[in-house]
Design a protein around this motif. Sequence first.
Motif, short mmCIF file in Angstrom:
data_model
loop_
_atom_site.label_atom_id
_atom_site.label_comp_id
_atom_site.label_asym_id
_atom_site.label_seq_id
_atom_site.Cartn_x
_atom_site.Cartn_y
_atom_site.Cartn_z
N VAL A 126 0.88 10.72 12.72
CA VAL A 126 2.01 9.94 12.21
C VAL A 126 1.48 8.88 11.25
CG1 VAL A 126 3.95 8.45 12.81
CG2 VAL A 126 3.30 10.31 14.34
N LEU A 127 2.12 8.74 10.11
CA LEU A 127 1.79 7.67 9.18
C LEU A 127 2.48 6.39 9.62
CD1 LEU A 127 2.04 9.32 5.64
CD2 LEU A 127 -0.03 8.71 6.89
N LEU A 128 1.71 5.30 9.69
CA LEU A 128 2.24 4.01 10.15
C LEU A 128 1.87 2.91 9.18
CD1 LEU A 128 1.08 4.24 13.88
CD2 LEU A 128 3.38 4.67 13.03
N ARG A 129 2.80 1.99 8.96
CA ARG A 129 2.48 0.76 8.24
C ARG A 129 1.65 -0.12 9.16
NH1 ARG A 129 3.09 0.03 2.73
NH2 ARG A 129 4.77 1.37 2.02
N TYR A 130 0.56 -0.66 8.64
CA TYR A 130 -0.26 -1.57 9.42
C TYR A 130 -0.23 -2.97 8.81
CZ TYR A 130 -4.24 -4.16 11.15
OH TYR A 130 -5.01 -5.15 11.70
N GLU A 131 0.02 -3.97 9.64
CA GLU A 131 -0.02 -5.37 9.21
C GLU A 131 -0.71 -6.19 10.29
OE1 GLU A 131 3.97 -6.56 8.39
OE2 GLU A 131 4.26 -5.07 6.82
N GLY A 132 -1.76 -6.91 9.91
CA GLY A 132 -2.46 -7.73 10.88
C GLY A 132 -3.35 -8.73 10.19
N GLY A 133 -3.12 -10.03 10.45
CA GLY A 133 -3.89 -11.06 9.79
C GLY A 133 -3.72 -11.00 8.29
N THR A 134 -4.82 -10.91 7.56
CA THR A 134 -4.76 -10.84 6.11
C THR A 134 -4.81 -9.41 5.60
OG1 THR A 134 -7.17 -11.04 5.92
CG2 THR A 134 -5.89 -13.08 5.91
N LYS A 135 -4.82 -8.44 6.51
CA LYS A 135 -4.94 -7.03 6.14
C LYS A 135 -3.61 -6.32 6.27
CE LYS A 135 -9.51 -6.91 5.62
NZ LYS A 135 -10.23 -6.44 4.41
N SER A 136 -3.33 -5.41 5.35
CA SER A 136 -2.15 -4.56 5.45
C SER A 136 -2.47 -3.24 4.77
CB SER A 136 -0.93 -5.22 4.79
OG SER A 136 -1.15 -5.43 3.41
N GLY A 137 -1.84 -2.18 5.25
CA GLY A 137 -2.10 -0.87 4.68
C GLY A 137 -1.34 0.22 5.41
N ILE A 138 -1.85 1.43 5.31
CA ILE A 138 -1.21 2.58 5.93
C ILE A 138 -2.25 3.34 6.76
CG2 ILE A 138 -0.12 4.82 5.51
CD1 ILE A 138 1.19 3.60 3.07
N LEU A 139 -1.90 3.63 8.00
CA LEU A 139 -2.77 4.36 8.90
C LEU A 139 -2.15 5.70 9.27
CD1 LEU A 139 -3.67 1.49 11.41
CD2 LEU A 139 -5.02 2.25 9.45
N ASP B 37 0.83 -1.19 0.00
CA ASP B 37 0.00 0.00 0.00
C ASP B 37 0.86 1.24 0.00
OD1 ASP B 37 -2.30 1.45 -0.04
OD2 ASP B 37 -2.77 1.21 2.08
N LYS B 38 0.30 2.33 -0.50
CA LYS B 38 0.97 3.62 -0.51
C LYS B 38 0.03 4.66 0.06
CE LYS B 38 3.83 2.63 -4.57
NZ LYS B 38 4.21 3.06 -5.94
N PRO B 39 0.58 5.74 0.66
CA PRO B 39 -0.29 6.78 1.20
C PRO B 39 -1.16 7.37 0.12
CG PRO B 39 1.96 7.04 1.99
CD PRO B 39 2.00 6.01 0.90
N ALA B 40 -2.44 7.57 0.43
CA ALA B 40 -3.35 8.19 -0.52
C ALA B 40 -3.05 9.67 -0.61
CB ALA B 40 -4.79 7.95 -0.09
N GLN B 41 -3.19 10.24 -1.79
CA GLN B 41 -3.00 11.67 -1.96
C GLN B 41 -4.23 12.38 -1.43
OE1 GLN B 41 -0.22 13.11 -3.11
NE2 GLN B 41 0.71 11.07 -3.29
#
Length: 216
Positions: A77-90, A36-40
């Motif tokens: 703060v932008l953080l990488r999120y990884e958990g179970g089958t989900k991943s993204g940016i928070l 995933d990449k940060p959304a504009q």
Amino acid sequence: MVTRIAPRSALAAASLFLALTLVGCGAGDVAGPSEDKPAQSAPSSSGSPQSSPSPTSSVNEDGTAKAGAKAKLGEPVLLRYEGGTKSGILEVTVTGIEKGSKADVASLGLKDDAKEMTPYYVRATIKNAGKNDLSHAAVDPPSGLLDDGTAARQLLVIGTFATCDSYPKTKKFPPGASYETCAPVFADPGTEVTGAAWTGQGYPDFPPSAGVTWTP
């Protein structure tokens, strides 16, 4: 309602209980590296600060915080999120740390030394700042840091604790969506909760300083 010492993975239990535990335990299975990449997004008209750690922090090329990054309370703060089958940016903002009273938790049936602890409430806003749909993601809120930099003990409640609800509001969590959350934590007599930490979910579990931290 049962009180016991349990790891954070106890959130997956089906029964109703509350537990005191040290922050930093595992958050379950971890997904592979996120693509995933940060959304504009357009600049905020409210004048809120940009989503980046403080100058004392370190960031990846995509703007997400590296392990060990430090930020100030109230700073997104932008953080990488990884958990179970989900991943993204928070985008995570610790909006406040409130000192509660023993009366707040009197009905929860705390026992032994827990009765002498003071509750604190770590409040935060969590936004899906990437392009991946994170609906139903098991996102834990930032936890508490004591004034000496160690982890506060965390109160896990399966059920309803209206004073400070930590259950992830991610039933629908598409890009751009956000919600407010709260982590109830405890300080032993003579200590205070003054900061917050994000551990697990893509960052080292322990110690808190190995994740991402917010301090005054």
